[in-house]
Each structure stands twice: as structure tokens, then as C-alpha cells.
Design a protein around this motif. Structure first.
Motif, PDB file in Angstrom:
ATOM      1  N   VAL A   1       0.854  -1.186   0.000  1.00 46.08           N
ATOM      2  CA  VAL A   1       0.000   0.000   0.000  1.00 46.08           C
ATOM      3  C   VAL A   1       0.885   1.229   0.000  1.00 46.08           C
ATOM      4  O   VAL A   1       1.781   1.352   0.836  1.00 46.08           O
ATOM      5  N   GLN A   2       0.638   2.136  -0.947  1.00 47.30           N
ATOM      6  CA  GLN A   2       1.391   3.382  -1.040  1.00 47.30           C
ATOM      7  C   GLN A   2       0.438   4.559  -0.981  1.00 47.30           C
ATOM      8  O   GLN A   2      -0.581   4.570  -1.675  1.00 47.30           O
ATOM      9  N   VAL A   3       0.769   5.544  -0.162  1.00 45.66           N
ATOM     10  CA  VAL A   3       0.010   6.797  -0.120  1.00 45.66           C
ATOM     11  C   VAL A   3       0.686   7.764  -1.080  1.00 45.66           C
ATOM     12  O   VAL A   3       1.872   8.063  -0.932  1.00 45.66           O
ATOM     13  N   ASP A   4      -0.069   8.226  -2.065  1.00 50.47           N
ATOM     14  CA  ASP A   4       0.462   9.176  -3.031  1.00 50.47           C
ATOM     15  C   ASP A   4       0.185  10.610  -2.592  1.00 50.47           C
ATOM     16  O   ASP A   4       1.002  11.505  -2.820  1.00 50.47           O
TER      17      ASP A   4
ATOM     18  N   ASP B   1      -0.904  -6.082  -5.455  1.00 51.82           N
ATOM     19  CA  ASP B   1      -0.858  -7.457  -4.951  1.00 51.82           C
ATOM     20  C   ASP B   1       0.381  -8.087  -5.567  1.00 51.82           C
ATOM     21  O   ASP B   1       0.612  -7.953  -6.773  1.00 51.82           O
ATOM     22  N   THR B   2       1.178  -8.778  -4.758  1.00 53.93           N
ATOM     23  CA  THR B   2       2.434  -9.349  -5.250  1.00 53.93           C
ATOM     24  C   THR B   2       2.228 -10.359  -6.372  1.00 53.93           C
ATOM     25  O   THR B   2       3.144 -10.634  -7.128  1.00 53.93           O
ATOM     26  N   SER B   3       1.001 -10.885  -6.505  1.00 54.33           N
ATOM     27  CA  SER B   3       0.742 -11.886  -7.541  1.00 54.33           C
ATOM     28  C   SER B   3       0.366 -11.272  -8.889  1.00 54.33           C
ATOM     29  O   SER B   3       0.160 -12.002  -9.853  1.00 54.33           O
ATOM     30  N   GLN B   4       0.260  -9.936  -8.953  1.00 58.54           N
ATOM     31  CA  GLN B   4      -0.159  -9.292 -10.204  1.00 58.54           C
ATOM     32  C   GLN B   4       0.774  -8.144 -10.555  1.00 58.54           C
ATOM     33  O   GLN B   4       1.178  -7.388  -9.663  1.00 58.54           O
ATOM     34  N   PRO B   5       1.075  -7.968 -11.842  1.00 56.84           N
ATOM     35  CA  PRO B   5       1.995  -6.891 -12.234  1.00 56.84           C
ATOM     36  C   PRO B   5       1.366  -5.493 -12.163  1.00 56.84           C
ATOM     37  O   PRO B   5       2.061  -4.526 -11.877  1.00 56.84           O
ATOM     38  N   GLU B   6       0.080  -5.390 -12.421  1.00 55.11           N
ATOM     39  CA  GLU B   6      -0.602  -4.095 -12.416  1.00 55.11           C
ATOM     40  C   GLU B   6      -1.187  -3.805 -11.035  1.00 55.11           C
ATOM     41  O   GLU B   6      -1.563  -4.736 -10.314  1.00 55.11           O
ATOM     42  N   PRO B   7      -1.314  -2.536 -10.672  1.00 53.68           N
ATOM     43  CA  PRO B   7      -1.938  -2.208  -9.383  1.00 53.68           C
ATOM     44  C   PRO B   7      -3.379  -2.712  -9.311  1.00 53.68           C
ATOM     45  O   PRO B   7      -4.112  -2.671 -10.296  1.00 53.68           O
ATOM     46  N   MET B   8      -3.773  -3.209  -8.138  1.00 56.45           N
ATOM     47  CA  MET B   8      -5.158  -3.630  -7.891  1.00 56.45           C
ATOM     48  C   MET B   8      -6.061  -2.409  -7.735  1.00 56.45           C
ATOM     49  O   MET B   8      -7.238  -2.460  -8.025  1.00 56.45           O
TER      50      MET B   8
ATOM     51  N   VAL C   1     -12.144   7.907  -0.189  1.00 56.37           N
ATOM     52  CA  VAL C   1     -12.711   8.895   0.723  1.00 56.37           C
ATOM     53  C   VAL C   1     -13.011   8.222   2.061  1.00 56.37           C
ATOM     54  O   VAL C   1     -13.667   7.180   2.098  1.00 56.37           O
ATOM     55  N   ALA C   2     -12.550   8.837   3.149  1.00 52.53           N
ATOM     56  CA  ALA C   2     -12.700   8.233   4.471  1.00 52.53           C
ATOM     57  C   ALA C   2     -14.161   8.015   4.847  1.00 52.53           C
ATOM     58  O   ALA C   2     -14.515   6.972   5.394  1.00 52.53           O
ATOM     59  N   SER C   3     -15.016   8.971   4.553  1.00 51.13           N
ATOM     60  CA  SER C   3     -16.414   8.854   4.963  1.00 51.13           C
ATOM     61  C   SER C   3     -17.233   7.933   4.066  1.00 51.13           C
ATOM     62  O   SER C   3     -18.315   7.507   4.444  1.00 51.13           O
ATOM     63  N   SER C   4     -16.719   7.625   2.878  1.00 54.92           N
ATOM     64  CA  SER C   4     -17.450   6.768   1.936  1.00 54.92           C
ATOM     65  C   SER C   4     -16.495   5.779   1.277  1.00 54.92           C
ATOM     66  O   SER C   4     -16.257   5.840   0.067  1.00 54.92           O
ATOM     67  N   PRO C   5     -15.929   4.838   2.031  1.00 57.47           N
ATOM     68  CA  PRO C   5     -14.948   3.933   1.438  1.00 57.47           C
ATOM     69  C   PRO C   5     -15.516   3.062   0.322  1.00 57.47           C
ATOM     70  O   PRO C   5     -14.780   2.650  -0.571  1.00 57.47           O
ATOM     71  N   ALA C   6     -16.818   2.799   0.329  1.00 56.63           N
ATOM     72  CA  ALA C   6     -17.416   1.965  -0.719  1.00 56.63           C
ATOM     73  C   ALA C   6     -17.561   2.721  -2.039  1.00 56.63           C
ATOM     74  O   ALA C   6     -17.743   2.098  -3.081  1.00 56.63           O
ATOM     75  N   LEU C   7     -17.462   4.045  -2.005  1.00 65.50           N
ATOM     76  CA  LEU C   7     -17.593   4.852  -3.216  1.00 65.50           C
ATOM     77  C   LEU C   7     -16.476   4.519  -4.201  1.00 65.50           C
ATOM     78  O   LEU C   7     -16.689   4.453  -5.410  1.00 65.50           O
ATOM     79  N   SER C   8     -15.271   4.302  -3.694  1.00 63.84           N
ATOM     80  CA  SER C   8     -14.129   3.941  -4.508  1.00 63.84           C
ATOM     81  C   SER C   8     -13.293   2.975  -3.663  1.00 63.84           C
ATOM     82  O   SER C   8     -12.410   3.386  -2.919  1.00 63.84           O
ATOM     83  N   ALA C   9     -13.595   1.696  -3.775  1.00 69.76           N
ATOM     84  CA  ALA C   9     -13.022   0.702  -2.868  1.00 69.76           C
ATOM     85  C   ALA C   9     -12.069  -0.246  -3.586  1.00 69.76           C
ATOM     86  O   ALA C   9     -12.161  -0.463  -4.791  1.00 69.76           O
ATOM     87  N   LEU C  10     -11.173  -0.814  -2.805  1.00 66.93           N
ATOM     88  CA  LEU C  10     -10.314  -1.889  -3.291  1.00 66.93           C
ATOM     89  C   LEU C  10     -11.179  -3.125  -3.497  1.00 66.93           C
ATOM     90  O   LEU C  10     -11.939  -3.513  -2.615  1.00 66.93           O
ATOM     91  N   ASP C  11     -11.082  -3.745  -4.668  1.00 65.22           N
ATOM     92  CA  ASP C  11     -11.825  -4.966  -4.959  1.00 65.22           C
ATOM     93  C   ASP C  11     -10.852  -6.126  -4.883  1.00 65.22           C
ATOM     94  O   ASP C  11     -10.202  -6.483  -5.875  1.00 65.22           O
ATOM     95  N   HIS C  12     -10.697  -6.686  -3.690  1.00 63.27           N
ATOM     96  CA  HIS C  12      -9.742  -7.773  -3.467  1.00 63.27           C
ATOM     97  C   HIS C  12     -10.443  -8.871  -2.670  1.00 63.27           C
ATOM     98  O   HIS C  12     -11.167  -8.573  -1.723  1.00 63.27           O
ATOM     99  N   PRO C  13     -10.244 -10.131  -3.031  1.00 65.62           N
ATOM    100  CA  PRO C  13     -10.948 -11.205  -2.323  1.00 65.62           C
ATOM    101  C   PRO C  13     -10.487 -11.405  -0.878  1.00 65.62           C
ATOM    102  O   PRO C  13     -11.243 -11.928  -0.065  1.00 65.62           O
TER     103      PRO C  13
END
Length: 145
Positions: A57-60, A81-88, A94-106
Motif C-alpha cells: 500500500v502506497q500513499v500518493d 498485490d504481489t501476484s499481479q503486475p498491475e496495481p489492484m 474517501v474516508a467517509s465513503s470507502p465503498a464509493l471507490s473501494a479496493l476490490d480484493h478477495p
């Protein structure tokens, strides 16, 4: 129709906040490993990355309302994810609405808690609960394993 209207209003509100936003030197994030239930808090400066499990995880950047530093934070994150070359995930969360733009990881969830604001004493984010050891070596999987 109501959902679309609500989403449009939320995006407009975020755009209005972005106009009066201040930059912070870093952010505080929380990561959940959904498989083990382990919660990890990360405090990262802009440009800094940390690896937890398979995720890096990197904070830009982190922004907050200039007139209210304790209010809603938005952080631009790059999550790999270490198993994939492209960023997940690469974008604003947004802190108050994390589902608005969320990480989609199993396996993992990541969300923004707040920005780190210099020269301000901000309310501390409650620490992640620590794992409680099982008494007398008893199984903790509820008998499912």
C-alpha cells in the motif's frame, strides 16, 4: 433514480470540498485481512509504501477540508498485490465513503482513517483490536476446520 441522484450529490459535495482542500504530508489507513481477521493500522507519508501480507500500500497524497482538518479525508492510494503486475487499485479513497471507490480484493480491505495534519492535535483513531490468544490451546475456528 434515487441512487443515481444520491451519488451525483455525493460527487458534487466532494468536488466542492476539493476546492477548499489542504494537502497533508501523509495518511493513516486501516487494512483488514478477511481470511485471518487481522487488522493492521498503517501511518504512511506521501510517497511511502508498506507491505502487509500480499499487499503493498502506497500513499500518493492526502487531502482534507482546509477549514476543518478533523473532517473528511481523501487519500490517493496505489495498492499492489504481489501476484499481479498491475496495481489492484489506483485512485482516490474517501474516508467517509470507502465503498464509493473501494479496493476490490478477495482477501483484503483497505480504508482511509484520516490525514496526518502537521501542527494539529487530531483525535486519535482507535487502535486496531489485538488478537486474543485461545485459552488452553482451544481451536478458534468454531469447529469448521
Amino acid at each position: 433514480m434515487k441512487v443515481a441522484l444520491g451519488l451525483a450529490l455525493a460527487l458534487l459535495a466532494n468536488a466542492a470540498l476539493a476546492q477548499n482542500a489542504a494537502d497533508a504530508p501523509g495518511a493513516r489507513l486501516r487494512l483488514l485481512d478477511k481470511l485471518t481477521g487481522q487488522v493492521t493500522d498503517l501511518t504512511l507519508e506521501n510517497g511511502q509504501a508498506q507491505t502487509v501480507g500480499r499487499l503493498t500500500v502506497q500513499v500518493d497524497a492526502c487531502r482534507y477540508p482546509a477549514d476543518n482538518p478533523t473532517a473528511d479525508a481523501s487519500a490517493h492510494l496505489t495498492i499492489r498485490d504481489t501476484s499481479q503486475p498491475e496495481p489492484m487499485f489506483k485512485g482516490w479513497m474517501v474516508a467517509s465513503s470507502p465503498a464509493l471507490s473501494a479496493l476490490d480484493h478477495p482477501r483484503y480491505d483497505v480504508w482511509v482513517m484520516r490525514c496526518d495534519v502537521p501542527d494539529r492535535v487530531l483525535p486519535d483513531v482507535p487502535a486496531a483490536p489485538e488478537d486474543q490468544p485461545a485459552e488452553d490451546g482451544a481451536a478458534t475456528d468454531g469447529g469448521n476446520g
